[in-house]
Design a protein around this motif. Structure first.
Motif, mmCIF file in Angstrom:
data_model
loop_
_atom_site.group_PDB
_atom_site.id
_atom_site.type_symbol
_atom_site.label_atom_id
_atom_site.label_comp_id
_atom_site.label_asym_id
_atom_site.label_seq_id
_atom_site.Cartn_x
_atom_site.Cartn_y
_atom_site.Cartn_z
ATOM 1 N N ILE A 167 16.631 -2.812 8.967
ATOM 2 C CA ILE A 167 17.682 -3.830 8.930
ATOM 3 C C ILE A 167 18.374 -3.925 10.278
ATOM 4 O O ILE A 167 18.649 -5.022 10.781
ATOM 5 C CB ILE A 167 18.699 -3.501 7.815
ATOM 6 N N ALA A 168 18.649 -2.761 10.896
ATOM 7 C CA ALA A 168 19.326 -2.741 12.198
ATOM 8 C C ALA A 168 18.521 -3.480 13.254
ATOM 9 O O ALA A 168 19.084 -4.150 14.134
ATOM 10 C CB ALA A 168 19.569 -1.300 12.637
ATOM 11 N N GLN A 169 17.190 -3.397 13.191
ATOM 12 C CA GLN A 169 16.358 -4.043 14.193
ATOM 13 C C GLN A 169 16.100 -5.511 13.883
ATOM 14 O O GLN A 169 16.135 -6.364 14.759
ATOM 15 C CB GLN A 169 15.018 -3.300 14.307
ATOM 16 N N VAL A 170 15.848 -5.815 12.628
ATOM 17 C CA VAL A 170 15.433 -7.162 12.254
ATOM 18 C C VAL A 170 16.597 -8.142 12.285
ATOM 19 O O VAL A 170 16.444 -9.280 12.724
ATOM 20 C CB VAL A 170 14.784 -7.145 10.853
ATOM 21 N N ASP A 171 17.762 -7.717 11.830
ATOM 22 C CA ASP A 171 18.890 -8.649 11.701
ATOM 23 C C ASP A 171 19.958 -8.305 12.718
ATOM 24 O O ASP A 171 20.992 -7.724 12.410
ATOM 25 C CB ASP A 171 19.459 -8.581 10.281
ATOM 26 N N TRP A 172 19.719 -8.676 13.929
ATOM 27 C CA TRP A 172 20.569 -8.303 15.056
ATOM 28 C C TRP A 172 21.605 -9.381 15.328
ATOM 29 O O TRP A 172 21.260 -10.525 15.492
ATOM 30 C CB TRP A 172 19.675 -8.107 16.278
ATOM 31 N N TYR A 173 22.896 -9.167 15.426
ATOM 32 C CA TYR A 173 23.606 -7.920 15.235
ATOM 33 C C TYR A 173 24.597 -8.118 14.091
ATOM 34 O O TYR A 173 25.431 -9.031 14.174
ATOM 35 C CB TYR A 173 24.321 -7.534 16.539
ATOM 36 N N ILE A 174 24.518 -7.285 13.039
ATOM 37 C CA ILE A 174 25.386 -7.498 11.886
ATOM 38 C C ILE A 174 26.568 -6.538 11.853
ATOM 39 O O ILE A 174 27.443 -6.672 10.994
ATOM 40 C CB ILE A 174 24.604 -7.374 10.560
#
Length: 458
Positions: A177-184
């Motif tokens: 999630i940290a890599q795919v949905d940048w930056y949450i």
């Protein structure tokens, strides 16, 4: 016209001066506006719907409403519609679980050589994804439709996302999630509601399957076609001078200006606001006390995106924290340097925990990361000095959200309640999630049907 599934960061928009006065002898000079002795009235345009914001949400709604035979006027501050499309920086589906170890807590990048995840780690990630789908997404079926948070709000939705993940046994999925949905945001403190919204069933299916992109490889073509279809209904380089939702019981009145033209009055039966509704963005609106109380709760992250040209460098580097929780890069930090296919050119995306980020701060972050990489020989020694920026876009405010306490207090029920009141509807990431597919779902499920019903359209 159909919109394909892209992930988009919406552009900044805010109004300009408040102007309740007669106009004449007007001339726009850059960001300066001059007035002289009143002599004439501005042009007047009558439409069914005025749309503030020509980004993903505004243009999608405009196309659908035009298809329903509504007349629209799209008001966009920038010189193009669509904002800047932010593709998810990810690897091809076959290797989407590959880890790239490239950024250490000491701010030292490695050579950027891909390090495949062990088979047992890949299995753990897939098992976590299955647990997440079965135990979380099945429970919150509305997640891709909008912030349709139950009332009362379940306690677990305002827990820290990392604790929520532990409770439901999908912690192994958090680095993905940290890599795919940048930056949450920081996954150890982020309210669980936003973590779930960042990876709904649609995006999860794409991560473990494939993404739908433009066949040309150019997502701008989507908006070029939309602009051609909407034609003169789109007003570019346009500043809002005044919005009046009080005096006209049958609609709204907007006063707008474009460089080199006399101010124009737009009279609309309905208003659709498709920009981030932070007070800084909408300070020129005639907000009610209820609206002001709601929108004052929003804060935001910062995101600086664009293309960097680094002479002598042509590899892709992905920023993954080796010693940080869930391998999140240290913030402020760039997601990486993702090759565009053109020599020496890379997609960049800088994440910040504050929404108050300048263009120069975004560029300085890239230079700082390049200096770190140069120190270990991963990029040319002069990269931090030779880098140029052919195209950049500051996405402030980005990923607007509220505190866990506000979520607990029923913020989203309050946010959605005013839809349609004062002849005004609201769309965009703040109402659906920071993903164009989610914004379009929100438009098609809530906004467009509501507007069509109010206007008596089929």
């Amino acid at each position: 016209m159909r919109f394909s599934q892209l992930v988009t960061a919406l552009p900044l928009w805010f109004g300009s001066v408040n102007a309740n006065q007669s106009w004449a002898g007007w001339a726009g000079l850059g960001d300066q506006t001059k007035w002289s002795t009143p002599c004439c009235s501005p042009n007047v345009v009558d439409v069914d719907i005025a749309i503030i914001g020509g980004g993903s949400g505004g243009i999608h709604a405009a196309i659908h409403l035009k298809d329903a035979d509504a007349s629209v006027s799209v008001i966009e501050k920038k010189d193009q519609i669509g904002g800047t499309q932010k593709h998810i920086p990810t690897l091809p589906p076959a290797s989407s679980l590959t880890l790239v170890l490239s950024f250490l807590r000491t701010q030292t990048w490695s050579s950027g050589i891909p390090i495949p995840a062990p088979d047992d780690q890949q299995q753990a990630i897939r098992a976590a994804a299955q647990a997440y789908t079965k135990n979380v997404l099945s429970k919150y079926g509305w997640v891709d439709q909008g912030f349709l948070v139950p009332d009362p709000v379940p306690e677990e939705l305002y827990l820290p996302f990392s604790q929520f993940a532990e409770n439901y046994n999908f912690s192994a999925l958090l680095p993905t999630i940290a890599q795919v949905d940048w930056y949450i945001g920081n996954l150890t403190t982020l309210p669980a509601l936003y973590g779930i919204k960042s990876l709904g069933p649609g995006l999860l299916g794409s991560v473990f399957g494939e993404f739908i992109l433009s066949s040309t490889g150019n997502s701008r073509s989507l908006y070029d076609a939309a602009l051609k279809e909407l034609g003169s209904s789109v007003l570019l380089n346009t500043t809002i001078l005044n919005i009046d939702r009080h005096s006209n019981s049958t609609g709204v009145t907007l006063l707008v200006s474009q460089p080199g033209s006399a101010p124009k009055t737009i009279r609309a039966r309905k208003l659709l606001v498709a920009i981030p509704p932070t007070l800084k963005n909408i300070w020129s609106f005639d907000l009610s006390k209820q609206e002001e109380a709601i929108f004052s709760k929003f804060s935001s992250l910062g995101y600086f995106a664009g293309v960097a040209n680094v002479p002598g460098f042509n590899s892709t580097l992905t920023n993954m924290g080796a010693l940080t929780p869930f391998n999140q890069p240290i913030i402020p930090g760039n997601h990486g340097f993702i090759t565009t296919g053109s020599p020496n050119e890379f997609q960049i995306g800088g994440g910040f925990d504050s929404g108050d980020v300048t263009d120069e701060e975004g560029k300085d972050l890239v230079r700082k990361n390049l200096a770190t990489l140069a120190a270990v020989g991963a990029v040319p020694a002069d990269a931090a000095h030779s880098v140029t920026f052919p195209y950049t876009s500051n996405h402030m405010p980005y990923n607007v959200r509220v505190t866990a306490e506000d979520i607990k207090a029923g913020f989203y029920a309050k946010l959605l309640a005013p839809q349609g009141s004062r002849n005004t509807y609201w769309t965009g990431a703040a109402f659906s999630g920071h993903n164009s597919a989610l914004v379009w779902n929100w438009n098609e499920g809530t906004i467009v049907p509501g507007l069509k019903k109010d206007l008596g359209l089929k």
